[in-house]
Write an enzyme that holds these catalytic residues in place. Structure first.
Site, PDB file in Angstrom:
ATOM      1  N   ASN A 132      17.647  20.080 148.948  1.00  0.00           N
ATOM      2  CA  ASN A 132      18.874  20.285 149.527  1.00  0.00           C
ATOM      3  C   ASN A 132      19.762  21.399 149.215  1.00  0.00           C
ATOM      4  O   ASN A 132      21.161  21.433 149.354  1.00  0.00           O
ATOM      5  CB  ASN A 132      19.529  18.962 149.189  1.00  0.00           C
ATOM      6  CG  ASN A 132      19.905  18.713 147.876  1.00  0.00           C
ATOM      7  OD1 ASN A 132      19.587  19.728 146.761  1.00  0.00           O
ATOM      8  ND2 ASN A 132      20.686  17.830 147.282  1.00  0.00           N
ATOM      9  N   HIS A 134      19.922  22.533 146.093  1.00  0.00           N
ATOM     10  CA  HIS A 134      20.553  22.731 144.846  1.00  0.00           C
ATOM     11  C   HIS A 134      20.059  23.794 143.691  1.00  0.00           C
ATOM     12  O   HIS A 134      18.733  23.960 143.713  1.00  0.00           O
ATOM     13  CB  HIS A 134      20.648  21.214 144.098  1.00  0.00           C
ATOM     14  CG  HIS A 134      19.468  20.607 143.467  1.00  0.00           C
ATOM     15  ND1 HIS A 134      18.931  19.489 143.958  1.00  0.00           N
ATOM     16  CD2 HIS A 134      18.453  21.163 142.726  1.00  0.00           C
ATOM     17  CE1 HIS A 134      18.030  19.352 143.316  1.00  0.00           C
ATOM     18  NE2 HIS A 134      17.458  20.344 142.608  1.00  0.00           N
ATOM     19  N   GLU A 139      24.792  20.067 143.185  1.00  0.00           N
ATOM     20  CA  GLU A 139      24.531  19.754 144.383  1.00  0.00           C
ATOM     21  C   GLU A 139      25.226  20.461 145.575  1.00  0.00           C
ATOM     22  O   GLU A 139      26.243  20.890 145.129  1.00  0.00           O
ATOM     23  CB  GLU A 139      24.627  18.234 144.344  1.00  0.00           C
ATOM     24  CG  GLU A 139      23.859  17.251 143.173  1.00  0.00           C
ATOM     25  CD  GLU A 139      22.288  17.287 143.760  1.00  0.00           C
ATOM     26  OE1 GLU A 139      21.714  17.886 144.630  1.00  0.00           O
ATOM     27  OE2 GLU A 139      21.653  16.373 142.973  1.00  0.00           O
TER      28      GLU A 139
END
Length: 238
Positions: A132, A134, A139
């Site tokens: 994603n 990160h 995050e």
């Protein structure tokens, strides 16, 4: 930004090892930022065969789970100890991991920031990248000037890390992580990634807009970044 594309993860790891080797040979007391996860493993494998003297090196881990018992083999403290400290010959007392057992985690995070500064800052930060986007455990949505802190892990991250646990329910929900701003303070960044499942996020991070929605896009803000990929991970780049 320098991007190198190799045929295999092993070749990518060997190329990344040259970057680390050159840093340590130029500065035997270098401060290295240490990443865990599957991405840097080929790098550490290659470094173990270089014969470089790491005895003067100081290391700072990027992150650590909150909620695992002390000495848990799945903690990043244990992973760093087995994959890096012992294999490469760093002094155990010179390798630092966020203290997630302190009574005041906010104060502990600030102490970690201070320890990095007191060591003179990170000379070379090793990085992987999550599916994603990160970096460390920053995050999507993390501020690009964020510092070391306690964070909630995204469900996608927990699912990705479930392979290291007996069941997904055992994956911790919280962590302590260096911030994006902390990472960008390093004098040099080294990102290593491999596998077709990383191709889309690599393209977003390196050639898409710089946005907190893709924390790794912050790499574009740093003046000295080396990215080393295998062919599969580089497939989405223009």
């Amino acid at each position: 930004m320098q991007i190198m594309v190799l045929n295999t993860p092993e070749e990518a790891g060997a190329a990344a090892a040259v970057v680390v080797r050159d840093c340590v040979q130029a500065k035997p007391n270098a401060v290295l930022g240490l990443a865990t996860g599957s991405s840097p493993l080929p790098l550490y494998d290659a470094l173990a065969d270089t014969g470089v003297d790491f005895s003067g090196v100081t290391g700072f881990a990027l992150d650590e789970y909150v909620g695992l018992p002390p000495g848990d083999s799945r903690s990043y403290a244990c992973v760093i100890d087995s994959e890096v400290t012992r294999r490469l010959g760093l002094r155990p007392e010179a390798v630092h991991v966020p203290d997630v057992f302190a009574p005041d985690l906010e104060a502990s995070a600030q102490d970690y920031e201070r320890a990095i500064r007191d060591a003179g800052g990170v000379d070379l930060q090793i990085l992987g990248i999550g599916h994603n986007g990160h970096l460390a455990f920053n995050e999507p949505g993390a501020a690009l000037d964020s510092r070391t802190r306690v964070e909630q892990l995204a469900e996608r991250t927990r699912r990705a890390n479930a392979r290291f646990f007996d069941s997904p329910d055992q994956v911790p929900t919280r962590c302590m992580t260096q911030g994006i701003g902390t990472i960008l303070d390093a004098r040099q960044l080294l990102l290593i990634a491999h596998g077709a499942d990383k191709a889309d996020i690599i393209a977003r991070a390196l050639q898409g807009p710089v946005t907190p929605d893709c924390p790794a896009s912050a790499l574009q803000l740093h003046p000295r970044v080396t990215v080393i990929l295998d062919q599969a991970a580089a497939a989405g780049l223009r």
